[in-house]
Design an enzyme around this catalytic site. Structure first.
Site, short mmCIF file in Angstrom:
data_model
loop_
_atom_site.label_atom_id
_atom_site.label_comp_id
_atom_site.label_asym_id
_atom_site.label_seq_id
_atom_site.Cartn_x
_atom_site.Cartn_y
_atom_site.Cartn_z
N CYS A 137 6.11 0.58 7.95
CA CYS A 137 5.74 1.65 7.01
C CYS A 137 6.97 2.01 6.19
O CYS A 137 8.07 2.16 6.73
CB CYS A 137 5.25 2.87 7.79
SG CYS A 137 4.86 4.28 6.74
N LEU A 138 6.75 2.19 4.89
CA LEU A 138 7.86 2.56 4.00
C LEU A 138 8.47 3.91 4.38
O LEU A 138 9.62 4.18 4.06
CB LEU A 138 7.35 2.62 2.55
CG LEU A 138 6.90 1.27 1.97
CD1 LEU A 138 6.11 1.49 0.69
CD2 LEU A 138 8.08 0.35 1.74
N GLY A 193 0.85 -1.18 0.00
CA GLY A 193 0.00 0.00 0.00
C GLY A 193 0.88 1.23 0.00
O GLY A 193 2.05 1.17 0.42
N HIS A 214 -4.20 1.95 7.48
CA HIS A 214 -2.85 2.53 7.49
C HIS A 214 -2.73 3.65 6.44
O HIS A 214 -2.22 4.74 6.74
CB HIS A 214 -1.84 1.41 7.21
CG HIS A 214 -0.41 1.84 7.19
ND1 HIS A 214 0.49 1.49 8.16
CD2 HIS A 214 0.28 2.59 6.28
CE1 HIS A 214 1.69 2.02 7.86
NE2 HIS A 214 1.59 2.68 6.73
N GLU A 215 -3.20 3.38 5.21
CA GLU A 215 -3.03 4.39 4.14
C GLU A 215 -3.94 5.60 4.37
O GLU A 215 -3.54 6.74 4.10
CB GLU A 215 -3.30 3.77 2.76
CG GLU A 215 -2.45 2.55 2.40
CD GLU A 215 -0.96 2.67 2.68
OE1 GLU A 215 -0.43 3.79 2.74
OE2 GLU A 215 -0.34 1.61 2.87
N GLN A 226 3.33 10.17 0.88
CA GLN A 226 4.63 9.47 0.99
C GLN A 226 5.53 9.72 -0.20
O GLN A 226 6.74 9.48 -0.12
CB GLN A 226 4.40 7.95 1.12
CG GLN A 226 3.74 7.55 2.43
CD GLN A 226 3.60 6.04 2.50
OE1 GLN A 226 2.64 5.49 2.00
NE2 GLN A 226 4.57 5.38 3.11
N HIS A 282 -2.37 7.88 6.72
CA HIS A 282 -1.35 8.73 6.08
C HIS A 282 -1.97 10.02 5.56
O HIS A 282 -1.34 11.08 5.60
CB HIS A 282 -0.69 8.01 4.90
CG HIS A 282 0.51 7.18 5.25
ND1 HIS A 282 1.64 7.69 5.85
CD2 HIS A 282 0.77 5.86 5.05
CE1 HIS A 282 2.54 6.73 6.01
NE2 HIS A 282 2.03 5.61 5.54
NI NI Z 1 2.95 3.71 5.56
#
Ligand code: NI
Length: 161
Positions: A89-90, A46, A131-132, A51, A135
């Site tokens: 998380c990236l 995702g 999660h997304e 991001q 963000h």
């Molecule tokens: Ni994330």
């Protein structure tokens, strides 16, 4: 399509509330395509637009074995239950943590053609949607940690969202 650069903490955009998309035009379709490519290049499931430095309410999901999809202006309309999950998380490289997420969520939003869609999700997809969408509100999973004991240095096989 192009691979975009991934922003990580402490970039301020990760803490801002993203704006709603007014027109789903060519620039949004290009952004979504680039986000899908970027998500796969980073081995994520995702990704949210802030991001990659774009403060707009666009997310992409790429569940294992399923088709990738895009949601514009997604909103959680229902959450049911709680469960403990492991999350990474990236944009927070090097760590993972244990937090509570819903067992099931219902999310509405639009696809790239502007059609309203509604998704009922559980397990990894429910977790990824929460999660997304977090963000888009400047929220990271580390905000949901009960304590710092629940945050760990990363092990390579953790799923990144
Ligand atoms: Ni994330």
């Amino acid at each position: 399509m192009a691979i975009l650069s991934m922003l990580t903490l402490p970039k301020p955009i990760l803490r801002q509330k993203s704006k709603r998309v007014k027109n789903i035009d060519g620039s949004i379709r290009k952004l979504a395509g680039d986000m899908i490519e970027t998500m796969h290049a980073a081995s994520g499931v995702g990704l949210a637009a802030p991001q990659v430095g774009v403060p707009l309410r666009v997310i992409v999901l790429g569940m294992p074995e399923e088709e990738d999809f895009v949601l514009i202006n997604p909103e959680i309309v229902r959450k049911v239950g709680e469960r403990l999950v492991t999350e990474g998380c990236l944009s927070v490289p090097g760590y993972f943590g244990e937090i509570q997420r819903a067992q099931r969520v219902t999310v509405k939003g639009k696809d790239l053609s502007g059609k309203e869609i509604r998704i009922k999700a559980e397990e990894l997809l429910a977790q990824a949607l929460e999660h997304e969408i977090d963000h888009l509100n400047g929220v990271l999973y580390i905000d949901h940690l009960e304590s710092n004991d629940k945050l760990h240095k990363v092990e390579p096989e953790v799923t990144l969202l």
